[in-house]
Design an enzyme around this catalytic site. Structure first.
Site, PDB file in Angstrom:
ATOM      1  N   GLU A 131       1.535  -1.133   0.454  1.00  0.00           N
ATOM      2  CA  GLU A 131      -0.213   0.216  -0.052  1.00  0.00           C
ATOM      3  C   GLU A 131       1.074   1.686  -0.055  1.00  0.00           C
ATOM      4  O   GLU A 131       0.685   2.584  -0.438  1.00  0.00           O
ATOM      5  CB  GLU A 131      -0.842  -0.097   1.196  1.00  0.00           C
ATOM      6  CG  GLU A 131      -1.936   0.972   1.147  1.00  0.00           C
ATOM      7  CD  GLU A 131      -2.906   1.055   0.359  1.00  0.00           C
ATOM      8  OE1 GLU A 131      -3.855   0.108  -0.280  1.00  0.00           O
ATOM      9  OE2 GLU A 131      -2.755   1.796  -0.549  1.00  0.00           O
ATOM     10  N   GLY A 136       2.015   7.442  -0.938  1.00  0.00           N
ATOM     11  CA  GLY A 136       2.172   7.209   0.599  1.00  0.00           C
ATOM     12  C   GLY A 136       1.548   7.168   1.357  1.00  0.00           C
ATOM     13  O   GLY A 136       0.847   5.735   0.992  1.00  0.00           O
ATOM     14  N   GLY A 189      13.036  14.972   3.914  1.00  0.00           N
ATOM     15  CA  GLY A 189      12.268  13.649   3.424  1.00  0.00           C
ATOM     16  C   GLY A 189      11.164  12.738   2.126  1.00  0.00           C
ATOM     17  O   GLY A 189      10.437  12.105   2.572  1.00  0.00           O
ATOM     18  N   LYS A 207       5.361   4.012 -10.261  1.00  0.00           N
ATOM     19  CA  LYS A 207       3.777   4.255  -9.173  1.00  0.00           C
ATOM     20  C   LYS A 207       2.574   4.103 -10.703  1.00  0.00           C
ATOM     21  O   LYS A 207       1.913   2.916  -9.765  1.00  0.00           O
ATOM     22  CB  LYS A 207       3.821   6.093  -8.582  1.00  0.00           C
ATOM     23  CG  LYS A 207       5.197   5.250  -7.177  1.00  0.00           C
ATOM     24  CD  LYS A 207       4.967   6.708  -7.054  1.00  0.00           C
ATOM     25  CE  LYS A 207       5.707   6.929  -5.031  1.00  0.00           C
ATOM     26  NZ  LYS A 207       5.976   8.121  -5.134  1.00  0.00           N
TER      27      LYS A 207
HETATM   28  P1  NAP Z   1      15.874   6.841   3.722  1.00  0.00           P
HETATM   29  O1  NAP Z   1      15.524   7.724   4.900  1.00  0.00           O
HETATM   30  O2  NAP Z   1      16.997   6.968   3.053  1.00  0.00           O
HETATM   31  O3  NAP Z   1      16.152   5.224   5.264  1.00  0.00           O
HETATM   32  C1  NAP Z   1      16.767   3.945   4.155  1.00  0.00           C
HETATM   33  C2  NAP Z   1      17.160   3.057   5.133  1.00  0.00           C
HETATM   34  O4  NAP Z   1      17.208   1.598   4.820  1.00  0.00           O
HETATM   35  C3  NAP Z   1      17.973   3.719   5.730  1.00  0.00           C
HETATM   36  O5  NAP Z   1      17.686   2.726   7.678  1.00  0.00           O
HETATM   37  C4  NAP Z   1      19.420   2.806   5.912  1.00  0.00           C
HETATM   38  O6  NAP Z   1      20.167   2.602   7.013  1.00  0.00           O
HETATM   39  C5  NAP Z   1      18.357   1.812   5.318  1.00  0.00           C
HETATM   40  N1  NAP Z   1      19.606   0.716   3.959  1.00  0.00           N
HETATM   41  C6  NAP Z   1      19.401   1.626   3.202  1.00  0.00           C
HETATM   42  N2  NAP Z   1      20.401  -0.032   2.075  1.00  0.00           N
HETATM   43  C7  NAP Z   1      20.693  -1.057   2.888  1.00  0.00           C
HETATM   44  C8  NAP Z   1      21.488  -1.961   3.496  1.00  0.00           C
HETATM   45  N3  NAP Z   1      22.176  -2.444   2.170  1.00  0.00           N
HETATM   46  N4  NAP Z   1      21.381  -2.650   4.419  1.00  0.00           N
HETATM   47  C9  NAP Z   1      21.050  -2.354   5.821  1.00  0.00           C
HETATM   48  N5  NAP Z   1      19.970  -1.013   5.733  1.00  0.00           N
HETATM   49  C10 NAP Z   1      19.911  -0.322   4.541  1.00  0.00           C
HETATM   50  O7  NAP Z   1      14.693   5.730   3.070  1.00  0.00           O
HETATM   51  P2  NAP Z   1      13.324   6.341   2.965  1.00  0.00           P
HETATM   52  O8  NAP Z   1      12.254   7.574   2.609  1.00  0.00           O
HETATM   53  O9  NAP Z   1      12.803   5.890   4.323  1.00  0.00           O
HETATM   54  O10 NAP Z   1      12.535   5.124   1.942  1.00  0.00           O
HETATM   55  C11 NAP Z   1      12.587   3.852   2.021  1.00  0.00           C
HETATM   56  C12 NAP Z   1      11.575   3.281   0.587  1.00  0.00           C
HETATM   57  O11 NAP Z   1      10.129   3.591   0.465  1.00  0.00           O
HETATM   58  C13 NAP Z   1      12.212   3.412  -0.566  1.00  0.00           C
HETATM   59  O12 NAP Z   1      11.770   2.186  -1.473  1.00  0.00           O
HETATM   60  C14 NAP Z   1      11.108   4.555  -1.170  1.00  0.00           C
HETATM   61  O13 NAP Z   1      11.551   4.081  -2.760  1.00  0.00           O
HETATM   62  C15 NAP Z   1       9.942   4.024  -0.384  1.00  0.00           C
HETATM   63  N6  NAP Z   1       8.742   5.407  -0.111  1.00  0.00           N
HETATM   64  C16 NAP Z   1       9.044   6.800   0.871  1.00  0.00           C
HETATM   65  C17 NAP Z   1       8.637   7.626   0.790  1.00  0.00           C
HETATM   66  C18 NAP Z   1       8.878   8.934   1.875  1.00  0.00           C
HETATM   67  O14 NAP Z   1       8.062  10.127   1.982  1.00  0.00           O
HETATM   68  N7  NAP Z   1      10.107   8.904   1.819  1.00  0.00           N
HETATM   69  C19 NAP Z   1       7.363   7.495   0.595  1.00  0.00           C
HETATM   70  C20 NAP Z   1       6.394   6.624  -0.195  1.00  0.00           C
HETATM   71  C21 NAP Z   1       8.097   5.170  -0.309  1.00  0.00           C
HETATM   72  P3  NAP Z   1      20.707   4.016   7.395  1.00  0.00           P
HETATM   73  O15 NAP Z   1      19.145   4.635   8.165  1.00  0.00           O
HETATM   74  O16 NAP Z   1      21.784   3.515   8.678  1.00  0.00           O
HETATM   75  O17 NAP Z   1      21.554   4.671   6.414  1.00  0.00           O
HETATM   76  N1  HSE Z   2       9.680  10.591  -3.583  1.00  0.00           N
HETATM   77  C1  HSE Z   2       8.680  10.212  -3.834  1.00  0.00           C
HETATM   78  C2  HSE Z   2       7.399  11.197  -3.375  1.00  0.00           C
HETATM   79  C3  HSE Z   2       8.429   9.121  -2.309  1.00  0.00           C
HETATM   80  O1  HSE Z   2       8.210  12.182  -3.998  1.00  0.00           O
HETATM   81  O2  HSE Z   2       6.464  10.891  -4.072  1.00  0.00           O
HETATM   82  C4  HSE Z   2       6.669   8.738  -2.435  1.00  0.00           C
HETATM   83  O3  HSE Z   2       6.791   7.548  -2.643  1.00  0.00           O
END
Ligand code: NAP
Ligand code: HSE
Length: 429
Positions: A131, A136, A189, A207
């Site tokens: 989901e 988001g 973020g 998406k």
């Molecule tokens: P982020 O803030 O960069 O966090 C990534 C996390 O994964 C960090 O804790 C990092 O560790 C860890 N990590 C990365 N590579 C790793 C590895 N090889 N082994 C172990 N740990 C690892 O990313 P995020 O924004 O949360 O996004 C995570 C996912 O959600 C992505 O697929 C993104 O597309 C998706 N997403 C993001 C959003 C958003 O608003 N940000 C919304 C929807 C979906 P460290 O903390 O030690 O660096």
């Molecule tokens: N980077 C993505 C955005 C995070 O800005 O919409 C949510 O999937």
């Protein structure tokens, strides 16, 4: 025997992981009451064990080895929120093979390897919940898989990237520069680890692939989607668009006509009074048309820690219900065939064009002739005050096939009085 505690392993604890963890901590009692089972976070894999974390988790829970999570026999649900494709693909496959349910927010991975991973889940009698991968915190996957499943979906259209919508909002409402607005979206973020994925439209195409697959019950290859990002959108175009009564948005659009799909992501001028024009900042909005339900619109925060964490937690709870009730919860995606796709050159669009031309008598006539010869009809044309003998001309065409428009552009480039074509954007009424 039914378990009274279900154990969760996290892969990643960044923006999304921390949001989900905070919700699990804050609403622990409420969630256990609704679920009838207690949820416990058993292990969390991160990259950097020395980083300070904004959670109440005990230090011994952390590991930098993904195998410690996916191979732990005590863990029932693996939550992949680390992003990236290769390691995440291997880790999710391993988790499923080890009999775990999986929750992920990883649209890059699902759009490319979702079919493969869902097949593993089906073979194992498990499921992957995703989901959070689109929109988001907005419920979209569940409505498509459940509430709207009786409909034939005709159209999907919306703003599905928070970062680019944030940038375009700051540019159009505050006259801010692109780079400055992107830096803010990163700090909040919203942006991907590599923000090129956002601004070049790839994130929205991943998406759209996920949404279109569910909406049109078809496998979707990323090559089926025409993708253009917002890097070419200039403040000047946003201002001219406003003068013409339009707002610029990065739209993702999918449509099924006569069994064939049209799939595209590109910056688009939409009328300022269109409901999508009012969707600001990191908010997303998705508009669906079903043959029975008619028009439905979903709106909310499309990125960010708690909104996305909310969707992750909903999926954890769904996975926990499956475990508790000993069901796999149906993988509909495994039955999809592949529908034909209409090539972009055959699709119809209206175009906005900004160009520089010699400020001399007859230039408008030359423009009109070039467009006329390519059978492109003009809807609006305006000339801005000229500087040093050079006029800036902005025009909007009527509907034209992409192929014919490309032909008109080739003819225009041959007209000596046309110095440069500075901007081409599509228009949707
Ligand atoms: P982020 O803030 O960069 O966090 C990534 C996390 O994964 C960090 O804790 C990092 O560790 C860890 N990590 C990365 N590579 C790793 C590895 N090889 N082994 C172990 N740990 C690892 O990313 P995020 O924004 O949360 O996004 C995570 C996912 O959600 C992505 O697929 C993104 O597309 C998706 N997403 C993001 C959003 C958003 O608003 N940000 C919304 C929807 C979906 P460290 O903390 O030690 O660096
Ligand atoms: N980077 C993505 C955005 C995070 O800005 O919409 C949510 O999937």
């Amino acid at each position: 025997m039914q378990k009274d505690v279900l154990r969760i392993g996290f892969l990643g604890l960044g923006t999304v992981g921390t949001g989900a963890m905070k919700i699990l901590e804050k609403n622990e009692v409420e969630i256990s009451r609704k679920l009838g089972v207690r949820l416990e976070v058993r292990r969390v894999a991160v990259r950097n064990l020395d980083k300070l974390r904004d959670t109440n988790l005990a230090p011994e829970i952390f590991t930098d080895n993904l195998d410690h999570v996916v191979n732990d026999p005590e863990i029932d649900i693996v939550v992949e929120v680390m992003g990236g494709v290769d390691s995440a693909r291997k880790a999710i496959a391993r988790a499923l093979e080890n009999g775990k349910f999986v929750v992920t927010a990883n649209k890059d991975l699902l759009a490319q390897f979702g079919v493969e991973l869902l097949a593993i889940a089906k073979n194992q009698g498990k499921n992957i919940f995703y989901e959070a991968s689109v929109g988001g915190g907005i419920p979209l996957i569940r409505p498509l898989k459940h509430c709207l499943v009786a409909n034939r979906i005709e159209k999907v259209m919306g703003i599905i990237n928070g970062t680019t919508n944030y940038i375009l909002t700051k540019m159009s409402c505050e006259g801010r520069e692109f780079e400055e607005a992107l830096a803010e979206a990163q700090a909040k973020g919203f942006a991907e680890a590599d923000p090129a994925s956002d601004v070049e439209g790839r994130d929205a195409s991943y998406k759209l692939a996920i949404l279109a697959s569910l909406a049109f019950s078809s496998k979707i290859d990323l090559d089926d989607i025409y993708v253009e990002g917002i890097t070419g959108v200039k403040l000047r175009d946003i201002c001219y668009a406003q003068e013409l009564g339009y707002t610029v948005k990065l739209l993702a659009m999918g449509e099924e006509t006569d069994g064939r799909l049209k799939l595209r992501v590109h910056p688009t001028l939409i009328p300022t009074l269109h409901p999508l024009a009012a969707v600001a900042n990191e908010f997303n909005a998705i508009f669906l048309v079903g043959d029975a339900v008619g028009e439905v619109m979903f709106y909310g925060r499309g990125a960010g820690s708690l909104p996305t964490g909310s969707a992750i937690c909903a999926d954890i709870i769904d996975a926990a219900r499956c475990i508790k009730n000993e069901v796999e919860n149906g993988i509909v995606e495994a039955t999809f065939g592949k529908k034909a796709v209409v090539p972009m050159e055959e699709q119809q669009s209206r175009f906005y064009l900004r160009l520089k031309a010699k400020d001399e008598p007859g230039v408008f006539a030359k423009l009109a002739t070039a467009f006329g010869e390519a059978e492109v009809s003009l809807d609006m044309i305006m000339q801005k005050r000229s500087e040093a003998g050079t006029a800036e001309i902005v025009l909007v065409t009527h509907d034209v096939s992409e192929g014919d428009f490309a032909k008109a552009m080739r003819t225009l480039q041959e007209v000596p009085a046309i110095y440069s074509i500075n901007s081409i954007l599509r228009v949707v009424e």
